[in-house]
Design a protein around this motif. Structure first.
Motif, PDB file in Angstrom:
ATOM      1  N   LEU A 420      -3.401   8.102  25.188  1.00 56.08           N
ATOM      2  CA  LEU A 420      -3.373   8.964  24.005  1.00 56.08           C
ATOM      3  C   LEU A 420      -2.114   8.698  23.173  1.00 56.08           C
ATOM      4  CD1 LEU A 420      -4.305  11.421  22.305  1.00 56.08           C
ATOM      5  CD2 LEU A 420      -3.097  12.874  23.946  1.00 56.08           C
ATOM      6  N   HIS A 421      -0.970   8.598  23.847  1.00 58.17           N
ATOM      7  CA  HIS A 421       0.279   8.422  23.106  1.00 58.17           C
ATOM      8  C   HIS A 421       0.392   7.029  22.486  1.00 58.17           C
ATOM      9  CE1 HIS A 421       1.788  11.939  25.695  1.00 58.17           C
ATOM     10  NE2 HIS A 421       1.443  12.367  24.505  1.00 58.17           N
ATOM     11  N   ALA A 422      -0.423   6.099  22.968  1.00 57.28           N
ATOM     12  CA  ALA A 422      -0.374   4.743  22.412  1.00 57.28           C
ATOM     13  C   ALA A 422      -1.331   4.562  21.234  1.00 57.28           C
ATOM     14  CB  ALA A 422      -0.710   3.733  23.507  1.00 57.28           C
ATOM     15  N   VAL A 423      -2.147   5.578  20.927  1.00 58.90           N
ATOM     16  CA  VAL A 423      -3.111   5.449  19.824  1.00 58.90           C
ATOM     17  C   VAL A 423      -2.368   5.237  18.503  1.00 58.90           C
ATOM     18  CG1 VAL A 423      -4.847   6.662  18.432  1.00 58.90           C
ATOM     19  CG2 VAL A 423      -4.893   6.871  20.921  1.00 58.90           C
ATOM     20  N   MET A 424      -2.833   4.246  17.747  1.00 67.98           N
ATOM     21  CA  MET A 424      -2.221   3.969  16.443  1.00 67.98           C
ATOM     22  C   MET A 424      -3.093   4.629  15.361  1.00 67.98           C
ATOM     23  SD  MET A 424      -1.780   0.090  15.100  1.00 67.98           S
ATOM     24  CE  MET A 424      -1.769  -0.333  13.375  1.00 67.98           C
ATOM     25  N   ASN A 425      -2.446   5.329  14.438  1.00 69.21           N
ATOM     26  CA  ASN A 425      -3.180   6.021  13.381  1.00 69.21           C
ATOM     27  C   ASN A 425      -3.162   5.217  12.096  1.00 69.21           C
ATOM     28  OD1 ASN A 425      -3.515   8.319  15.085  1.00 69.21           O
ATOM     29  ND2 ASN A 425      -1.413   8.904  14.625  1.00 69.21           N
ATOM     30  N   LYS A 426      -4.339   4.812  11.652  1.00 70.22           N
ATOM     31  CA  LYS A 426      -4.425   4.082  10.385  1.00 70.22           C
ATOM     32  C   LYS A 426      -5.146   4.959   9.363  1.00 70.22           C
ATOM     33  CE  LYS A 426      -5.759  -0.251  10.919  1.00 70.22           C
ATOM     34  NZ  LYS A 426      -6.619  -1.236  11.614  1.00 70.22           N
ATOM     35  N   ILE A 427      -4.445   5.245   8.276  1.00 62.23           N
ATOM     36  CA  ILE A 427      -4.994   6.184   7.307  1.00 62.23           C
ATOM     37  C   ILE A 427      -4.949   5.614   5.904  1.00 62.23           C
ATOM     38  CG2 ILE A 427      -4.545   8.426   6.205  1.00 62.23           C
ATOM     39  CD1 ILE A 427      -3.632   9.310   9.088  1.00 62.23           C
ATOM     40  N   GLY A 428      -6.087   5.653   5.234  1.00 65.57           N
ATOM     41  CA  GLY A 428      -6.146   5.312   3.820  1.00 65.57           C
ATOM     42  C   GLY A 428      -6.434   3.864   3.505  1.00 65.57           C
ATOM     43  N   ASP A 429      -5.391   3.033   3.540  1.00 66.87           N
ATOM     44  CA  ASP A 429      -5.544   1.665   3.048  1.00 66.87           C
ATOM     45  C   ASP A 429      -4.690   0.705   3.879  1.00 66.87           C
ATOM     46  OD1 ASP A 429      -3.280   2.959   2.211  1.00 66.87           O
ATOM     47  OD2 ASP A 429      -3.148   1.912   0.306  1.00 66.87           O
ATOM     48  N   PRO A 430      -4.972  -0.591   3.792  1.00 62.54           N
ATOM     49  CA  PRO A 430      -4.237  -1.570   4.605  1.00 62.54           C
ATOM     50  C   PRO A 430      -2.769  -1.689   4.199  1.00 62.54           C
ATOM     51  CG  PRO A 430      -6.191  -2.540   3.569  1.00 62.54           C
ATOM     52  CD  PRO A 430      -5.995  -1.215   2.946  1.00 62.54           C
ATOM     53  N   GLU A 431      -1.928  -2.061   5.169  1.00 58.93           N
ATOM     54  CA  GLU A 431      -0.507  -2.310   4.874  1.00 58.93           C
ATOM     55  C   GLU A 431      -0.373  -3.515   3.961  1.00 58.93           C
ATOM     56  OE1 GLU A 431       1.796  -2.790   8.461  1.00 58.93           O
ATOM     57  OE2 GLU A 431       1.058  -0.868   9.220  1.00 58.93           O
ATOM     58  N   LYS A 432      -1.178  -4.530   4.240  1.00 63.10           N
ATOM     59  CA  LYS A 432      -1.186  -5.695   3.345  1.00 63.10           C
ATOM     60  C   LYS A 432      -2.640  -5.993   2.973  1.00 63.10           C
ATOM     61  CE  LYS A 432      -1.076  -9.113   7.108  1.00 63.10           C
ATOM     62  NZ  LYS A 432      -1.031  -8.264   8.317  1.00 63.10           N
ATOM     63  N   TRP A 433      -2.822  -6.369   1.729  1.00 70.49           N
ATOM     64  CA  TRP A 433      -4.181  -6.565   1.232  1.00 70.49           C
ATOM     65  C   TRP A 433      -4.695  -7.957   1.559  1.00 70.49           C
ATOM     66  CZ3 TRP A 433      -6.773  -2.414  -0.322  1.00 70.49           C
ATOM     67  CH2 TRP A 433      -6.041  -1.292  -0.706  1.00 70.49           C
ATOM     68  N   ARG A 434      -5.975  -8.035   1.795  1.00 69.18           N
ATOM     69  CA  ARG A 434      -6.610  -9.318   2.109  1.00 69.18           C
ATOM     70  C   ARG A 434      -6.446 -10.275   0.920  1.00 69.18           C
ATOM     71  NH1 ARG A 434     -12.100  -8.307   5.023  1.00 69.18           N
ATOM     72  NH2 ARG A 434     -10.575  -7.370   6.435  1.00 69.18           N
ATOM     73  N   ASP A 435      -6.233 -11.538   1.246  1.00 65.82           N
ATOM     74  CA  ASP A 435      -6.027 -12.549   0.214  1.00 65.82           C
ATOM     75  C   ASP A 435      -7.356 -13.264  -0.069  1.00 65.82           C
ATOM     76  OD1 ASP A 435      -5.366 -14.699  -1.325  1.00 65.82           O
ATOM     77  OD2 ASP A 435      -4.003 -15.625   0.133  1.00 65.82           O
ATOM     78  N   TYR A 436      -7.883 -13.060  -1.268  1.00 60.37           N
ATOM     79  CA  TYR A 436      -9.171 -13.669  -1.621  1.00 60.37           C
ATOM     80  C   TYR A 436      -8.999 -14.943  -2.444  1.00 60.37           C
ATOM     81  CZ  TYR A 436     -11.331  -9.282  -0.083  1.00 60.37           C
ATOM     82  OH  TYR A 436     -11.757  -8.217   0.656  1.00 60.37           O
ATOM     83  N   SER A 437      -7.788 -15.486  -2.495  1.00 59.40           N
ATOM     84  CA  SER A 437      -7.553 -16.615  -3.408  1.00 59.40           C
ATOM     85  C   SER A 437      -8.443 -17.822  -3.085  1.00 59.40           C
ATOM     86  CB  SER A 437      -6.073 -17.014  -3.422  1.00 59.40           C
ATOM     87  OG  SER A 437      -5.641 -17.314  -2.113  1.00 59.40           O
ATOM     88  N   LYS A 438      -8.838 -17.956  -1.819  1.00 57.73           N
ATOM     89  CA  LYS A 438      -9.676 -19.118  -1.470  1.00 57.73           C
ATOM     90  C   LYS A 438     -11.164 -18.893  -1.761  1.00 57.73           C
ATOM     91  CE  LYS A 438      -6.800 -21.370   1.957  1.00 57.73           C
ATOM     92  NZ  LYS A 438      -6.299 -20.996   3.299  1.00 57.73           N
ATOM     93  N   LEU A 439     -11.510 -17.707  -2.181  1.00 59.38           N
ATOM     94  CA  LEU A 439     -12.928 -17.431  -2.480  1.00 59.38           C
ATOM     95  C   LEU A 439     -13.198 -17.684  -3.960  1.00 59.38           C
ATOM     96  CD1 LEU A 439     -15.768 -16.280  -2.008  1.00 59.38           C
ATOM     97  CD2 LEU A 439     -14.786 -13.983  -2.144  1.00 59.38           C
ATOM     98  N   GLU A 440     -14.126 -18.600  -4.226  1.00 56.08           N
ATOM     99  CA  GLU A 440     -14.442 -18.906  -5.621  1.00 56.08           C
ATOM    100  C   GLU A 440     -15.678 -18.110  -6.056  1.00 56.08           C
ATOM    101  OE1 GLU A 440     -15.621 -22.634  -8.560  1.00 56.08           O
ATOM    102  OE2 GLU A 440     -15.814 -22.860  -6.388  1.00 56.08           O
ATOM    103  N   ILE A 441     -15.529 -17.349  -7.124  1.00 57.79           N
ATOM    104  CA  ILE A 441     -16.665 -16.602  -7.671  1.00 57.79           C
ATOM    105  C   ILE A 441     -16.973 -17.157  -9.060  1.00 57.79           C
ATOM    106  CG2 ILE A 441     -17.417 -14.343  -8.544  1.00 57.79           C
ATOM    107  CD1 ILE A 441     -17.382 -14.440  -5.485  1.00 57.79           C
ATOM    108  N   VAL A 442     -18.208 -17.588  -9.216  1.00 53.61           N
ATOM    109  CA  VAL A 442     -18.606 -18.213 -10.478  1.00 53.61           C
ATOM    110  C   VAL A 442     -19.556 -17.281 -11.220  1.00 53.61           C
ATOM    111  CG1 VAL A 442     -19.759 -20.213 -11.524  1.00 53.61           C
ATOM    112  CG2 VAL A 442     -18.403 -20.496  -9.418  1.00 53.61           C
ATOM    113  N   ARG A 443     -19.212 -16.925 -12.429  1.00 57.70           N
ATOM    114  CA  ARG A 443     -20.073 -16.032 -13.210  1.00 57.70           C
ATOM    115  C   ARG A 443     -21.426 -16.693 -13.462  1.00 57.70           C
ATOM    116  NH1 ARG A 443     -17.913 -11.624 -16.420  1.00 57.70           N
ATOM    117  NH2 ARG A 443     -19.562 -10.739 -17.718  1.00 57.70           N
ATOM    118  N   GLY A 444     -22.497 -15.968 -13.172  1.00 57.84           N
ATOM    119  CA  GLY A 444     -23.832 -16.525 -13.422  1.00 57.84           C
ATOM    120  C   GLY A 444     -24.436 -17.221 -12.211  1.00 57.84           C
ATOM    121  N   ASP A 445     -23.719 -17.250 -11.103  1.00 53.76           N
ATOM    122  CA  ASP A 445     -24.238 -17.932  -9.909  1.00 53.76           C
ATOM    123  C   ASP A 445     -24.311 -16.946  -8.734  1.00 53.76           C
ATOM    124  OD1 ASP A 445     -25.083 -19.761  -8.047  1.00 53.76           O
ATOM    125  OD2 ASP A 445     -23.150 -20.790  -7.865  1.00 53.76           O
ATOM    126  N   ALA A 446     -25.242 -15.992  -8.834  1.00 57.86           N
ATOM    127  CA  ALA A 446     -25.312 -14.917  -7.827  1.00 57.86           C
ATOM    128  C   ALA A 446     -25.521 -15.473  -6.426  1.00 57.86           C
ATOM    129  CB  ALA A 446     -26.434 -13.941  -8.181  1.00 57.86           C
TER     130      ALA A 446
END
Ligand SMILES: [Zn+2]
Length: 687
Positions: A420-446
C-alpha cells in the motif's frame, strides 16, 4: 502492451477505448443543458423504497429524463460527460484543422488527421485504392512458408491476424521489459462466441459469416466466392478460438506466465520462421520473452501445416479489411462494419456522427498531442491538488482497514501495508509528453495516416524492450473519463478528465465527492489487492507474499462474492460470471468501503453534524446516493448480453445494489430491515 491491458484497468464497457471529455472542476454546465451535479436530489424517485431497490430510488429521475440516444448502445452518466467533452475536443480539433503556418507540429498532426478522417467524399472517391498495396502483398504470397515476413508487416500496421506481439514487463522481474507473444486473430468479441452452442450464439455466428461475406462482396468478390470465403474465415478463427484461453482463465496471471527465450520459442514453431517474422516486424531476434499461451502457439503451428495457402490469404484479407473498415474505407464498408458490430451485436439504432468517431480516432492515435492542448485549457493545477489530497485520504483509510482485519495474520498485514505504501499516485496528465515527431500525418490520406499511426505505436511499444520500465507512462489519454490500476507498476492512474461533475465538484461537499469520486479512488486502490492484484508484490513482481492460511481465508471470502454474482441473471438465460467479474466486484465493494471510512474520518475531525439535512437528506444518506447516482445508465438488451458475456464489470444496476447489500452501514443510514431486499442475509466482505 499486453499485461497492463489484461489486468483490470477500470475500463467501462463503453469507454474501454478511452473516450474524450472536458475538464475543469466546477465547469460543469453544458452549453444548453442542466448543470451536472454529483449528488442530485432531482434524480431521486421517492416513490421507490430505498431498501427495496436503491438503484431505482437514486436513478429513476435520471432514467426518465435521459432516453437512450439512437446512436448509443448504452447511455449513462459517464457517457453524459463524454458527450459534453467530445464537444470540447471537437473545438480543439476544428481549430487545429485550419491549415495555418502558426500551427505547432502537434496541432498540424491532430488537425490534419481530423480533417482527413472527416473528408468522406475523398475517402469514398479513393475507394479501395489506398489499401491496394496491402491487398497485393497478400495476393503475392506464394506459400504458407512466406507468411512470417508478411505477418510481421501486417502486425506493424495494426492488423490483428493470428497472434499478437508486443512488449511487456517480465512477470518475475517487473523492472525489466521483454517480448510478449499472445493469442489473437479473432473477429468476434471473444473466444466463447465461436464455441457456445446455445441458439443465440449460433445465430450470431451466422450473422458474423453474413457480415464477412458482405465485406468481401464490397471488396469486389462474387457472391459465391464471398460466401465460401466467409466460411473459411469462420473455420480458421474457430480453430484459433478453441486454442485460446477463456477470458476467465486469462484473469489469472499465472496462466499467462510462461517465460522462455526467443530461440527456444522459434524452435517450437516448426512451420513458421520466427527469424523472418521478427525481421519484418522490427522486433527483437533474441532475448527473454513470455509465451503467454503455449497451447495457442502449438495449435497455430499445426494450423499452418494444415491450411491451404488460399485459405490463409482469405483470412488475412479479411483481417485487413476488418482492421481498416472503421473510418478509413468508403462509407459502404463503414456502414456494414457498424451494422454488425454496433447494431447487431449491441443494438445501436443509428451510426454515431462522423465527427464523434473522428474525434475518438485522433484521441486513440495521438491522445497525448490532443491531451496536451486539452489539459492546458480544462485542467487547472488546483484540481490536481484536490484530487491528490483525496487519494491520500483513501490510502490512509486503507492502512487502517488492513490493521483492523480480523481474518489476516500480522505477517501478511505487514506485507500488505508495504505494498500500500509503495503505490504511486498518477493524477491528471503525464510528467513528460509523448513525442510524436516521428509520426507523419498527411492531409487527405486517411488510410495512410491510420497505417502510419499504427506503425508509430508498434515501434514505440517495441522500443521499450530491454530498457528500464518507465512508470510515468500512461495507458489512457488525459481527456479520458476513466481510471485504472496497473498491478505490474503498482500505480493508480486518474486521467485529468475524470475529476469533474457529475463525478467530482468543488461546489459540493465531501459527502457527495467521497461517495462518488472517493469510491472510484478506493476501487482502483483495491485492485492492487483483488484476486489478480494480490498476486503481485509491492514492486509489481508476480510473487506470493501471502501465508497459506491467509490465502485460503482470502479465497473463501472471495468465493462469497463469486456466488453472489453468479446468481444474477442479467438477460433471460444469461447469468453474470462471478469469476470473470470477481476482481471488479471486490474493487467495487472494497473501494466504497474505503471511501466511507475516509469520509467518516474527515467528518468526525470536522465535527460534522450527522443529523443536519441538506435537500432533505442527512450527510450519510447523501454519500450513498452520490455513490449510486454515478451508475445511472440505460442499456440496450443486446449490449447487456454482450456485457454479461464479455465484460469483467457487472452491469451498473448491480454495481449499485449488490455492493450496497453487503454494507450494513448503508442499511443503517436508511433504516433498512434485515428482511429487506437491500440487505444481504449473509453479507460478503473481503476488504
Ligand atoms: Zn476496476
Amino acid at each position: 502492451m499486453f499485461c497492463v491491458n489484461r489486468f483490470s484497468p477500470w475500463a467501462f464497457v463503453l469507454l474501454a477505448a478511452g473516450l474524450p471529455m472536458h475538464g475543469a472542476l466546477g465547469q460543469s454546465a453544458p452549453a444548453n443543458g442542466p448543470e451536472l451535479r454529483v449528488f442530485d436530489p432531482s434524480l431521486i424517485d421517492r416513490g421507490v423504497n430505498p431498501c427495496e431497490n436503491f438503484y431505482q430510488y437514486s436513478c429513476n429521475g435520471w432514467l426518465k429524463r435521459n432516453p437512450l440516444p439512437p446512436d448509443q448502445t448504452s447511455y449513462g452518466r459517464f457517457a453524459e460527460l463524454v458527450e459534453i467533452n467530445r464537444l470540447h475536443l471537437r473545438q480543439i480539433l476544428e481549430r487545429a484543422s485550419v491549415a495555418s503556418p502558426s500551427r505547432t507540429a502537434n496541432e498540424q498532426k491532430i488537425g490534419d488527421e481530423y480533417a482527413s478522417c472527416m473528408d468522406v467524399a475523398a475517402i469514398d472517391k479513393a475507394g479501395l485504392e489506398p489499401l491496394e498495396p496491402e491487398l497485393n502483398r497478400i495476393e503475392a504470397l506464394k506459400s504458407v512458408a512466406e507468411l512470417p515476413m508478411l505477418l510481421g508487416h501486417l502486425h506493424r500496421i495494426g492488423v490483428n491476424a493470428f497472434f499478437g506481439m508486443g512488449s511487456g514487463q517480465d512477470f518475475a522481474d517487473a523492472s525489466s521489459v521483454i517480448s510478449f507473444y499472445g493469442a489473437g486473430g479473432l473477429g468476434l468479441p471473444e473466444r466463447d462466441y465461436y464455441t457456445r452452442a446455445d441458439p443465440k450464439s449460433v445465430e450470431q455466428r451466422g450473422q458474423y459469416v453474413d457480415h464477412v461475406r458482405k465485406m468481401f462482396v464490397l471488396a469486389g468478390e462474387s457472391d459465391a466466392e464471398a460466401q465460401k470465403d466467409a466460411q473459411t474465415v469462420l473455420a480458421i478463427e474457430t480453430e484459433l478460438a478453441k486454442a485460446s484461453l477463456t477470458i476467465t482463465e486469462q484473469r489469472d496471471p499465472q496462466n499467462l506466465n510462461h517465460p522462455t527465450d526467443i530461440a527456444s520459442f522459434a524452435k517450437e514453431l516448426t512451420h513458421f520462421s520466427l527469424a523472418e517474422y521478427v525481421d519484418a516486424a522490427h522486433a527483437p531476434a533474441s532475448g527473454k520473452m513470455n509465451d503467454m499461451e503455449p497451447k495457442f502457439f502449438a495449435e497455430f503451428n499445426k494450423l499452418l501445416a494444415e491450411t491451404p495457402l488460399d485459405e490463409v490469404k482469405t483470412y488475412l484479407r479479411w483481417r485487413l479489411l476488418d482492421g481498416y473498415a472503421g473510418t478509413s474505407l468508403p462509407e459502404s464498408f463503414d456502414n456494414e462494419n457498424w451494422n454488425f458490430y454496433s447494431h447487431i451485436l449491441n443494438g445501436a439504432e443509428k451510426q454515431q456522427d462522423r465527427w464523434k468517431r473522428c474525434t475518438r480516432r485522433v484521441d486513440q492515435e495521438m491522445g497525448e498531442a490532443l491531451g496536451q492542448v486539452y489539459v492546458a485549457k480544462y485542467f487547472p493545477p488546483d484540481a490536481k491538488q484536490r484530487a491528490l489530497e483525496m487519494t491520500l485520504a483513501i490510502e490512509q483509510a486503507m492502512g487502517k482497514d488492513i490493521d483492523s482485519l480480523d481474518w489476516m495474520s500480522a505477517a501478511t498485514k505487514v506485507k500488505a501495508k508495504e505494498k500500500l505504501h509503495a503505490v504511486m499516485n498518477k493524477i491528471g496528465d503525464p510528467e513528460k509528453w509523448r513525442d510524436y515527431s516521428k509520426l507523419e500525418i498527411v492531409r487527405g490520406d486517411a488510410l495512410g495516416n491510420q497505417e502510419r499511426a499504427h506503425e508509430f505505436e508498434f515501434a514505440r511499444d517495441l522500443a521499450k524492450i530491454g530498457k528500464p520500465v518507465d512508470k510515468t507512462e500512461w495507458q489512457m489519454s488525459p481527456p479520458t473519463v476513466n481510471a485504472y490500476y496497473d498491478p505490474q507498476q503498482n500505480n493508480v492512474n486518474f486521467p485529468a478528465g475524470y475529476f469533474q461533475p457529475p463525478f467530482f465538484s468543488e461546489k459540493e461537499d465531501d459527502a457527495a465527492n467521497f461517495g462518488d469520486m472517493g469510491s472510484t479512488i478506493g476501487h482502483e486502490l483495491t485492485h492492487g489487492f483483488d484476486d489478480e492484484g494480490r498476486q503481485f508484490d509491492k514492486d509489481g513482481n508476480l510473487a506470493d507474499w501471502w501465508t497459506k492460511d491467509d490465502e485460503q481465508k482470502f479465497n473463501d471470502r472471495a468465493a462469497c462474492e463469486v456466488k453472489q454474482y453468479d446468481a444474477i441473471e442479467a438477460v433471460p438465460g444469461v447469468h453474470l460470471n462471478g469469476k470473470l467479474t470477481l476482481g471488479e466486484n471486490l474493487a467495487d465493494l472494497g473501494g466504497l468501503w474505503l471511501a466511507w471510512l475516509a469520509w467518516m474520518d474527515k467528518a468526525q475531525s470536522a465535527h460534522l453534524d450527522m443529523t443536519a439535512k441538506t435537500d432533505g437528506y442527512t450527510p450519510d444518506q447523501r454519500f450513498w446516493i452520490a455513490y449510486a447516482q454515478q451508475w445511472c445508465t440505460q442499456t440496450r438488451p443486446e449490449q447487456l448480453r454482450t456485457q454479461a458475456e464479455t465484460d469483467p464489470h457487472a452491469p451498473e444496476e448491480y454495481r449499485t445494489n449488490t455492493v450496497l447489500e453487503d454494507l450494513p452501514d448503508f442499511a443503517k443510514s436508511f433504516s433498512c430491515k434485515k428482511t429487506d431486499k437491500m440487505v444481504a442475509p449473509t453479507p460478503c466482505r473481503v476488504w
